[in-house]
Design a protein around this motif. Structure first.
Motif, PDB file in Angstrom:
ATOM      1  N   UNK A 261      24.001  -3.654   2.945  1.00 15.93           N
ATOM      2  CA  UNK A 261      25.343  -3.696   3.537  1.00 15.93           C
ATOM      3  C   UNK A 261      25.536  -4.957   4.367  1.00 15.93           C
ATOM      4  N   UNK A 262      24.477  -5.390   5.069  1.00 17.84           N
ATOM      5  CA  UNK A 262      24.593  -6.640   5.827  1.00 17.84           C
ATOM      6  C   UNK A 262      24.750  -7.820   4.875  1.00 17.84           C
ATOM      7  N   UNK A 498      34.528  -2.424  -2.516  1.00 15.17           N
ATOM      8  CA  UNK A 498      35.563  -1.464  -2.896  1.00 15.17           C
ATOM      9  C   UNK A 498      35.898  -0.536  -1.731  1.00 15.17           C
ATOM     10  N   UNK A 499      34.873   0.055  -1.113  1.00 11.11           N
ATOM     11  CA  UNK A 499      35.110   0.998  -0.016  1.00 11.11           C
ATOM     12  C   UNK A 499      35.793   0.304   1.156  1.00 11.11           C
ATOM     13  N   UNK A 502      39.423  -0.327   0.310  1.00  6.71           N
ATOM     14  CA  UNK A 502      40.248   0.879   0.391  1.00  6.71           C
ATOM     15  C   UNK A 502      40.533   1.234   1.853  1.00  6.71           C
ATOM     16  N   UNK A 503      39.514   1.104   2.712  1.00  3.42           N
ATOM     17  CA  UNK A 503      39.711   1.393   4.138  1.00  3.42           C
ATOM     18  C   UNK A 503      40.767   0.468   4.731  1.00  3.42           C
ATOM     19  N   UNK A 504      40.662  -0.820   4.422  1.00  3.12           N
ATOM     20  CA  UNK A 504      41.643  -1.785   4.932  1.00  3.12           C
ATOM     21  C   UNK A 504      43.041  -1.472   4.399  1.00  3.12           C
ATOM     22  N   UNK A 516      32.440   0.571   7.794  1.00  8.53           N
ATOM     23  CA  UNK A 516      31.521   1.110   6.778  1.00  8.53           C
ATOM     24  C   UNK A 516      30.134   0.502   6.962  1.00  8.53           C
ATOM     25  N   UNK A 517      30.075  -0.818   7.080  1.00 12.41           N
ATOM     26  CA  UNK A 517      28.796  -1.490   7.309  1.00 12.41           C
ATOM     27  C   UNK A 517      28.149  -1.004   8.597  1.00 12.41           C
TER      28      UNK A 517
END
Length: 544
Positions: A261-262, A498-499, A502-504, A516-517
């Motif tokens: 994720x980083x 993608x996630x 979608x959040x943004x 998320x990260x």
């Protein structure tokens, strides 16, 4: 049989070590280039393979297809992990690099959606599946191959070149795109020139195969094979070997969840952020990322070598904890440097949207759902990088600093007219939506921030190949480390663009996707703190 004894009996010469590291690293660079070139060209591919005039949806569809490749990485890890533990390290990653090269070159031959319709994205998805399967076997094979040739006291240093090669694949993808931009006119590059980086995979495949065919099998695997100690069913034994379930859990969340994720936030999220809501010129973004990525490659080697002295756990914990404190400030800094006028205008002239059902549905067009009028306005503001607040009201309206902005009826019927109309209206209040060309001072600041993110990535990634090789028993090592690694990298990391997108799109906050990260890393810190072995590096026989 002791791994260190097996290596001592067949200790490779310095020349052989250089060949092992060079061939393995080059193959890894080429293979990750093949995988990353799709993400690097996402802003063009959304128009080539998806028929939508909604910029947000188009990019989300591209990232969805990008994620498909990652979704199949665990299956590739199971398949090629089985082959690697049964048949050998060398021949398994010869197969993976061949599969990756063929699948990537195939993307360059696909007609656009305007030519063959829905068949275009379907073929792209199938090729991404093949890429995901190949990549599921590549990393484990290359990392283990180098680790099993390296003396224990240099294992972190030697394997760190594999970690640097992953970043090298990204840098190479940027370099090829830059070269194409300088050689091919912009309109031609958008029309057909984007195919060249994909077709280049054919040449890279030839070079990679030539280099890897010169390699011999891993000395540890050779010793196991001669002693009749290879696993009969590596997949099953990965979950039945004493203590391995715990090791797999720690690898999944305490190692891979953190590093992946980083990594994707530092490189892909930064690239998408600068190109998208910050409106920075595409060529400028690519040059910035090329320079930053090239310098950052050295960090992985430094951290890998450092871990040979202090152990593998400490750099990971330091990098992960630092990320929790620095992630949001880093992106706030990128925003203020890349497009200061946008941030200043938002503070000086707050945008307020009123109406009913003021929520966005990012996939409304895809599934033929009706996006509300308010949702359409919010989606356009988010895609434009404009912060806003929502107030409940009976009639749809928008204001800038208290001044009403009339919403034309045609804005609600056509996404292009809505984007152009809203941006033109807000431009009168100081919002700048033109392509940004930051000054040299701002560019140096952006590079410095990206290098800071690169350091965080290197701390959590530089020693990982050595760490995972030491955590698992040799006879099931390929499967045991590949399965959790690629589940974590495939789902926690591969779905990140993608996630986060979608959040943004759902919240309207261009920084909200970073949560998320943050959450994945925070959970990973807890797992790593209690699950990773402390102290100086040890072979599996000592750790196990």
């Amino acid at each position: 049989m002791s791994e260190s004894i097996a290596l001592k009996d067949r200790e490779p010469s310095e020349k052989e070590i250089r060949l092992v590291i060079g061939a393995s690293s080059a193959g890894t660079i080429f293979e990750w280039y093949d995988f990353f070139i799709y993400g690097t060209l996402a802003y063009i591919l959304k128009d080539a393979f998806y028929a939508t005039d909604n910029d947000t949806l188009g990019l989300l569809l591209v990232w969805s297809t990008f994620a498909v490749g990652f979704a199949f990485r665990p299956i590739g890890a199971i398949l090629f992990g089985f082959l690697g533990d049964r048949l050998g390290r060398k021949y398994t990653f010869l197969v993976t690099v061949t599969l990756m090269g063929i699948a990537t070159a195939g993307v360059g031959f696909i007609p656009t959606v305007q030519t063959i319709g829905i068949a275009a994205p379907i073929i792209v998805i199938l090729l991404r599946v093949l890429q995901g399967l190949a990549l599921g076997g590549e990393y484990g094979g290359a990392a283990i191959y180098v680790a099993e040739h390296a003396p224990p006291e240099k294992r972190g240093y030697y394997t760190s070149f594999i970690q640097a090669s992953v970043a090298g694949g990204f840098v190479l993808s940027i370099a090829v795109v830059l070269a194409c931009r300088f050689l091919i006119p912009e309109d031609d590059f958008v029309a057909w020139g984007w195919r060249v980086p994909f077709l280049l995979s054919i040449i890279l495949l030839g070079i990679s195969l030539w280099m890897r065919l010169m390699l011999s099998e891993s000395p540890v695997f050779q010793a196991m094979k001669e002693a009749g100690e290879t696993a009969k069913n590596p997949f099953v034994e990965s979950f039945t070997y004493p203590g391995n379930k715990r090791r797999i859990f720690v690898t999944l969340f305490g190692v891979t969840g953190i590093l992946t994720t980083i990594w994707y936030t530092a490189f892909f999220s930064a690239m998408s952020f600068l190109r998208g809501p910050m409106h920075v010129d595409d060529l400028t973004v690519e040059l910035i990322l090329f320079v930053s990525g090239l310098i950052a490659m050295t960090f992985y080697v430094i951290v890998g070598k450092w871990s040979d002295t202090i152990g593998r756990k400490r750099p990971i914990i330091i990098g992960a904890v630092a990320t929790l404190f620095l992630l949001f400030p880093a992106f706030w800094g990128l925003g203020s440097l890349a497009n200061p006028g946008l941030a200043e205008a938002s503070e000086r002239t707050p945008i307020v949207v009123t109406g009913q059902q003021c929520t966005t549905d990012p996939f409304a067009d895809l599934f033929d759902r009706e996006q509300t009028d308010c949702g359409k306005v919010l989606e356009t503001l988010t895609a434009s990088g404009v912060a806003y607040t929502v107030e409940a009201g009976g009639t749809l309206g928008m204001s800038a600093g208290g001044n009403a902005i009339p919403i034309a009826p045609e804005w609600l019927e056509n996404a292009g007219e809505r984007r152009d109309g809203i941006r033109a209206a807000l431009s009168e209040y100081g919002f700048d939506f033109t392509k940004q060309q930051p000054g040299m001072g701002a560019i140096l600041g952006i590079v410095a921030i990206l290098l800071g993110l690169g350091v965080l990535s290197a701390l959590t990634y530089g020693s990982v190949a050595a760490l995972l090789s030491e955590m698992f028993p040799p006879k099931i090592r390929y499967s045991s480390m590949s399965i959790p690694y690629h589940i974590g990298a495939g789902y926690l990391g591969g779905f990140l663009p993608l996630i986060a997108g979608v959040i943004v799109a759902s919240t309207g906050n261009i920084y909200s996707g970073l949560w998320y990260t943050w959450v994945v890393v925070a959970f990973g810190v807890v797992v790593a703190w209690f699950g990773l072995p402390s102290g100086p590096p040890k072979d599996f026989e000592e750790n196990g």
